[in-house]
Enzyme design. Sequence first.
Site, short mmCIF file in Angstrom:
data_model
loop_
_atom_site.label_atom_id
_atom_site.label_comp_id
_atom_site.label_asym_id
_atom_site.label_seq_id
_atom_site.Cartn_x
_atom_site.Cartn_y
_atom_site.Cartn_z
N ARG A 143 0.79 -1.22 0.00
CA ARG A 143 0.00 0.00 0.00
C ARG A 143 0.82 1.28 0.00
O ARG A 143 0.36 2.33 -0.44
CB ARG A 143 -0.96 -0.01 1.19
CG ARG A 143 -1.99 -1.12 1.11
CD ARG A 143 -2.82 -1.22 2.38
NE ARG A 143 -3.83 -2.27 2.30
CZ ARG A 143 -3.60 -3.55 2.56
NH1 ARG A 143 -2.40 -3.93 2.92
NH2 ARG A 143 -4.56 -4.44 2.45
N ARG A 183 8.68 -10.82 -1.14
CA ARG A 183 8.44 -11.25 -2.52
C ARG A 183 9.65 -11.91 -3.19
O ARG A 183 9.50 -12.53 -4.25
CB ARG A 183 7.97 -10.07 -3.36
CG ARG A 183 6.66 -9.43 -2.88
CD ARG A 183 5.51 -10.41 -2.87
NE ARG A 183 4.26 -9.74 -2.54
CZ ARG A 183 3.07 -10.32 -2.52
NH1 ARG A 183 2.97 -11.61 -2.77
NH2 ARG A 183 1.97 -9.64 -2.21
#
Length: 227
Positions: free
Chosen positions: A81, A169
Amino acid sequence: MKVKLIKYTPEPEKMVAVAARLCYSPIGGEQLLEDLETEEAHKLVRFVVKSGHLSTTEHITFTFAIEGVSRALTHQLVRHRLASYNQQSQRYVKFTGNYEYITPPAVKNNPAVCVKYDKFVKNIHNFYGELIEAGIEPEDARYILPNASETKIIVTMNGRELLHFFTVRCCNRAQWEIRELATIMLKFVRKACPVVFEKAGPNCLRGPCPEGKFSCGNPPDESDFNE
């Protein structure tokens, strides 16, 4: 997948060091920047990153142009975000011409399944074209397009968010496509800002794996994230 680092904060390590020094200095940031030597900046950056004082890395930003990725990937990407995104619109862009889509390696490696996959996606695209020809607006015709649809996106993240992004990630447990993207992005920022990101990557590069029983048991080599 095509990824390019198109813009970033000039002299990013010096910016991080100035932000750190300002907290304890009677003089302003402009003078601190003028007086700061590169070696001193690198030493201070290593200290603040190791100490976890990562608010200083929020003052540097990196902008990437990303193409040849799926909508499945970008749905994961925008969960981060503290970033800015602009993505190719399926509402305003018609996909009646050359339609690109992403095929997962697991599908490519299974020839029989891959033939069915390609046929199914092409049938969807053909019907999309029929909807457009029937006067259905792209904003409604897009409802049938799959997550495999190729897309383009501009992403800007600050240093702190990138460090977190690479932690989760670049991990082997991340989904294959976003892991590939994160690995490429990390290679770019390590060249542009090597001191801030020299220890960036999955947790297992810095200590024990936090995944517990879900650990892959096969941590990547740090060289995997260098050009």
